[in-house]
Design a protein around this motif. Structure first.
Motif, PDB file in Angstrom:
ATOM      1  N   CYS A  91     -41.453  39.163  27.185  1.00 14.48           N
ATOM      2  CA  CYS A  91     -41.046  39.493  25.419  1.00 14.48           C
ATOM      3  C   CYS A  91     -42.539  39.157  24.891  1.00 14.48           C
ATOM      4  CB  CYS A  91     -40.202  38.659  25.182  1.00 14.48           C
ATOM      5  SG  CYS A  91     -40.905  36.758  24.726  1.00 14.48           S
ATOM      6  N   VAL A 120     -38.575  43.003  26.154  1.00 11.62           N
ATOM      7  CA  VAL A 120     -37.786  42.571  24.896  1.00 11.62           C
ATOM      8  C   VAL A 120     -38.748  42.174  23.897  1.00 11.62           C
ATOM      9  CG1 VAL A 120     -35.930  41.197  24.026  1.00 11.62           C
ATOM     10  CG2 VAL A 120     -35.692  41.831  26.649  1.00 11.62           C
ATOM     11  N   ALA A 165     -39.179  39.813  21.065  1.00  5.28           N
ATOM     12  CA  ALA A 165     -38.547  38.868  20.651  1.00  5.28           C
ATOM     13  C   ALA A 165     -39.563  37.546  20.150  1.00  5.28           C
ATOM     14  CB  ALA A 165     -37.897  37.827  22.157  1.00  5.28           C
ATOM     15  N   TYR A 196     -32.413  32.972  17.792  1.00  6.13           N
ATOM     16  CA  TYR A 196     -31.506  33.910  18.014  1.00  6.13           C
ATOM     17  C   TYR A 196     -32.051  35.175  18.989  1.00  6.13           C
ATOM     18  CZ  TYR A 196     -28.717  31.469  14.859  1.00  6.13           C
ATOM     19  OH  TYR A 196     -27.735  30.568  13.939  1.00  6.13           O
ATOM     20  N   ASP A 197     -33.359  35.374  18.373  1.00  2.82           N
ATOM     21  CA  ASP A 197     -34.193  36.250  19.302  1.00  2.82           C
ATOM     22  C   ASP A 197     -34.179  35.704  20.758  1.00  2.82           C
ATOM     23  OD1 ASP A 197     -34.613  38.086  17.516  1.00  2.82           O
ATOM     24  OD2 ASP A 197     -37.014  37.934  17.557  1.00  2.82           O
ATOM     25  N   GLU A 235     -32.204  33.419  22.179  1.00  5.18           N
ATOM     26  CA  GLU A 235     -30.951  33.650  22.944  1.00  5.18           C
ATOM     27  C   GLU A 235     -30.680  34.957  23.277  1.00  5.18           C
ATOM     28  OE1 GLU A 235     -26.283  32.516  21.641  1.00  5.18           O
ATOM     29  OE2 GLU A 235     -27.762  33.495  20.132  1.00  5.18           O
ATOM     30  N   ARG A 236     -31.034  36.142  22.715  1.00  6.11           N
ATOM     31  CA  ARG A 236     -30.753  37.538  22.981  1.00  6.11           C
ATOM     32  C   ARG A 236     -31.697  37.893  24.307  1.00  6.11           C
ATOM     33  NH1 ARG A 236     -33.902  41.855  21.595  1.00  6.11           N
ATOM     34  NH2 ARG A 236     -34.575  40.502  19.896  1.00  6.11           N
ATOM     35  N   LEU A 237     -32.896  37.331  24.401  1.00  9.36           N
ATOM     36  CA  LEU A 237     -33.944  37.498  25.343  1.00  9.36           C
ATOM     37  C   LEU A 237     -33.354  37.089  26.725  1.00  9.36           C
ATOM     38  CD1 LEU A 237     -36.649  37.892  26.674  1.00  9.36           C
ATOM     39  CD2 LEU A 237     -37.223  35.416  25.970  1.00  9.36           C
ATOM     40  N   GLU A 247     -29.897  36.256  27.400  1.00  9.48           N
ATOM     41  CA  GLU A 247     -28.948  37.114  27.718  1.00  9.48           C
ATOM     42  C   GLU A 247     -29.282  38.196  28.276  1.00  9.48           C
ATOM     43  OE1 GLU A 247     -26.984  37.240  24.032  1.00  9.48           O
ATOM     44  OE2 GLU A 247     -26.013  35.434  24.270  1.00  9.48           O
ATOM     45  N   THR A 248     -30.235  38.904  27.793  1.00 13.08           N
ATOM     46  CA  THR A 248     -30.530  40.268  28.516  1.00 13.08           C
ATOM     47  C   THR A 248     -31.278  39.996  29.789  1.00 13.08           C
ATOM     48  OG1 THR A 248     -31.230  41.318  26.404  1.00 13.08           O
ATOM     49  CG2 THR A 248     -32.065  42.128  28.248  1.00 13.08           C
ATOM     50  N   ARG A 299     -28.377  39.012  32.411  1.00 11.80           N
ATOM     51  CA  ARG A 299     -27.508  40.425  32.684  1.00 11.80           C
ATOM     52  C   ARG A 299     -28.178  41.452  33.412  1.00 11.80           C
ATOM     53  NH1 ARG A 299     -27.127  41.987  27.929  1.00 11.80           N
ATOM     54  NH2 ARG A 299     -28.543  43.757  27.668  1.00 11.80           N
ATOM     55  N   GLU A 358     -32.302  27.848  25.614  1.00 14.26           N
ATOM     56  CA  GLU A 358     -31.525  29.090  25.528  1.00 14.26           C
ATOM     57  C   GLU A 358     -31.571  29.461  26.996  1.00 14.26           C
ATOM     58  OE1 GLU A 358     -29.573  30.082  23.142  1.00 14.26           O
ATOM     59  OE2 GLU A 358     -30.383  28.951  21.498  1.00 14.26           O
TER      60      GLU A 358
END
Length: 230
Positions: free
Chosen positions: A33, A57, A59, A65-66, A68-70, A72-73, A76, A125
């Motif tokens: 990122c 990503v 971020a 929140y960025d 957190e999304r990083l 999670e991605t 996954r 995170e």
């Protein structure tokens, strides 16, 4: 690093880019990122063209929140996270020419927000997504422990980041440590020093081979790396 998933922040240039490329060359799925989406996409594209596996990503580590999304991605696409390198950082000014008493409040605040709070967010995170035996690494430098004129609040931020690492090492079950690659030539630190590609293997060693007891809550540097790998 086959079958490992590694997250590298600040990976669009400098040490972060070199680490991302090194990890991918060693077989890791790298989730990288940076704030600049086009830049990090370009690095990921190069890695993929060379036969590696990379996910880009956009971020900003200043935004939890960025981050957190990083994470999670990464979890996954990679089946959990095995390695985190909290590399993203800023330096407002020119090394050696930014005495702390002349700094703006805005510069001081952003050094801490990015280089300290950003490290905290990256480590924090990632915790829910870490696989067993995961390691978290934070690049550091001698300036965190040995103040020199003209480095200002950047040095303050690096010292604080080391303290964040020590506390995560004390409070979690994971191996969390600092890696000091010495002076490296980057846009952030200036043209003097080693090429980032020369020190990137040091992070592979820290992520996979460095004894946990030597790394957890500690700083490992060039001496330890060279002694272990020569």
């Amino acid at each position: 690093m086959n079958d490992l998933t590694a997250v590298v922040t600040g990976a669009s240039r400098g040490i972060g880019e070199a680490i991302a490329r090194e990890f991918a060359d060693r077989g890791a799925h790298v989730v990288l990122c940076a704030r600049g989406g086009d830049d990090v996409d370009a690095v990921a594209g190069d890695i993929q063209s060379a036969g590696g596996t990379a996910t880009a990503v956009r971020a900003d580590v200043r935004d939890e929140y960025d981050v957190e999304r990083l994470m999670e991605t990464a979890s996954r696409v990679g089946g959990g996270i095995d390695v985190v390198v909290a590399n993203a950082g800023v330096y407002h000014g020119t090394p050696g020419e930014t005495p702390i008493q002349e700094e703006s409040y805005a510069g001081f605040d952003d050094h801490l927000r990015t280089n300290v709070r950003g490290v905290f967010a990256t480590l924090d995170e990632s915790i829910p997504h870490l696989n067993e035996g995961a390691r978290m690494l934070v690049p550091t430098g001698k300036i965190a422990r040995d103040a020199k004129p003209g480095i200002g609040s950047y040095a303050v931020s690096k010292a604080a980041a080391e303290a964040v690492v020590r506390q995560f090492a004390a409070d979690t079950e994971y191996v969390v440590g600092c890696v000091d690659p010495g002076q490296v030539a980057t846009d952030l630190s200036g043209p003097a020093g080693r090429d980032p590609a020369e020190v990137a293997p040091m992070f592979t060693w820290a992520a996979t081979e460095c004894p946990a007891e030597d790394l957890a809550g500690q700083v490992v540097g060039l001496r330890e790396w060279k002694s272990a790998t020569r």
